[in-house]
Design a protein around this motif. Structure first.
Motif, PDB file in Angstrom:
ATOM      1  N   ARG A  72       0.824  -1.212   0.000  1.00  0.00           N
ATOM      2  CA  ARG A  72       0.000   0.000   0.000  1.00  0.00           C
ATOM      3  C   ARG A  72       0.860   1.264   0.000  1.00  0.00           C
ATOM      4  NH1 ARG A  72      -1.723   3.923   2.872  1.00  0.00           N
ATOM      5  NH2 ARG A  72      -0.763   3.267   4.805  1.00  0.00           N
ATOM      6  N   GLU A 129      -5.317   7.688  -7.110  1.00  0.00           N
ATOM      7  CA  GLU A 129      -6.067   7.158  -5.964  1.00  0.00           C
ATOM      8  C   GLU A 129      -6.898   5.925  -6.328  1.00  0.00           C
ATOM      9  OE1 GLU A 129      -6.889   6.790  -2.146  1.00  0.00           O
ATOM     10  OE2 GLU A 129      -5.634   8.388  -2.913  1.00  0.00           O
ATOM     11  N   ALA A 130      -7.468   5.901  -7.447  1.00  0.00           N
ATOM     12  CA  ALA A 130      -8.269   4.742  -7.854  1.00  0.00           C
ATOM     13  C   ALA A 130      -7.396   3.506  -8.034  1.00  0.00           C
ATOM     14  CB  ALA A 130      -9.027   5.039  -9.140  1.00  0.00           C
ATOM     15  N   GLU A 190      -6.330   2.154  -4.588  1.00  0.00           N
ATOM     16  CA  GLU A 190      -7.389   1.410  -3.908  1.00  0.00           C
ATOM     17  C   GLU A 190      -7.590   0.035  -4.539  1.00  0.00           C
ATOM     18  OE1 GLU A 190     -10.015   0.519  -1.025  1.00  0.00           O
ATOM     19  OE2 GLU A 190      -8.667   2.240  -1.113  1.00  0.00           O
ATOM     20  N   GLN A 191      -7.595  -0.007  -5.861  1.00  0.00           N
ATOM     21  CA  GLN A 191      -7.803  -1.271  -6.560  1.00  0.00           C
ATOM     22  C   GLN A 191      -6.678  -2.260  -6.239  1.00  0.00           C
ATOM     23  OE1 GLN A 191      -7.858  -0.909 -10.807  1.00  0.00           O
ATOM     24  NE2 GLN A 191      -8.516  -3.034 -11.106  1.00  0.00           N
ATOM     25  N   ARG A 193      -4.561  -2.197  -3.724  1.00  0.00           N
ATOM     26  CA  ARG A 193      -4.565  -2.528  -2.298  1.00  0.00           C
ATOM     27  C   ARG A 193      -5.562  -3.628  -2.005  1.00  0.00           C
ATOM     28  NH1 ARG A 193      -6.755  -1.949   2.307  1.00  0.00           N
ATOM     29  NH2 ARG A 193      -8.268  -0.313   2.474  1.00  0.00           N
ATOM     30  N   GLU A 194      -6.760  -3.505  -2.554  1.00  0.00           N
ATOM     31  CA  GLU A 194      -7.788  -4.526  -2.332  1.00  0.00           C
ATOM     32  C   GLU A 194      -7.363  -5.873  -2.903  1.00  0.00           C
ATOM     33  OE1 GLU A 194     -10.484  -4.396  -0.456  1.00  0.00           O
ATOM     34  OE2 GLU A 194      -9.908  -2.355   0.100  1.00  0.00           O
TER      35      GLU A 194
END
Length: 193
Positions: free
Chosen positions: A44, A52-53, A56-57, A59-60
């Motif tokens: 992360r 940012e998108a 997040e993607q 990281r998930e």
């Protein structure tokens, strides 16, 4: 001594060994989870400069992957611990000696004897190291000690006359107990996890 007592003794031995191993299993599991969480956090931070998108993607995705890997490793560690417990119980059964071994073997032979008629020509088989004990116990029942079988102890009793074969070895009793109690053993080993 009844077969239930034999089964309970084996259960008690398995439970005692399971408690000894439980602490080691907990430490292994905590370490695996800590490593997976540390890996996810490092990923992360490395992606923090990206959009940012995208952050997040990724990281998930990485958290899911790390959690799955941690779960797989935890399950593998649990399987290894259960195998260690089983091996320890088998070793303890194989190492039984003296009166305790005689008592358990006699109980298993008595239980097997209920399957045969007095007129049957009955043969008893068992562990090579138990030959003298098995010969004596077989003679007490009017049976014949017929040879060895690869097992931890106990008896295999058979008769061609009645076409009956009873496997009352320590191995078969352990297998039955293990199958019946695997969930309980696992719960005791890994409770609070």
């Amino acid at each position: 001594m009844s077969l239930d007592t034999v089964v309970e003794d084996i259960r008690d031995e398995a439970r005692a060994r399971a408690e000894e191993i439980r602490a080691d299993a907990e430490a292994q599991e905590d370490e695996l989870i800590s490593e997976a969480e540390a890996d996810a956090e490092a990923i992360r931070e490395e992606r923090a400069q990206e959009v940012e998108a995208t952050i997040e993607q990724e990281r998930e995705q990485m958290l899911s992957s790390a959690n799955l890997e941690a779960k797989q490793e935890r399950l593998g560690a649990r399987r290894d611990v259960l195998q260690e417990v089983r091996a320890a119980v088998e070793a303890e059964l194989a190492d039984l000696e003296g009166e305790r071994r005689e008592e358990l073997t006699r109980t298993l032979l008595d239980a097997a004897s209920e399957e045969f008629d007095d007129s049957d020509d009955v043969r008893v088989y068992g562990r090579a190291d138990d030959e003298a004990l098995l010969a004596d116990l077989a003679e007490e029942h009017g049976y014949e000690f017929a040879g060895e079988r690869e097992c931890l102890g106990g008896v295999v009793v058979e008769s061609d006359t009645s076409r009956v074969r009873v496997n009352n070895t320590f191995d078969s009793v352990l297998e039955d107990v293990w199958e019946d109690e695997l969930r309980e053993i696992s719960t005791r080993l890994f409770e609070d996890q």
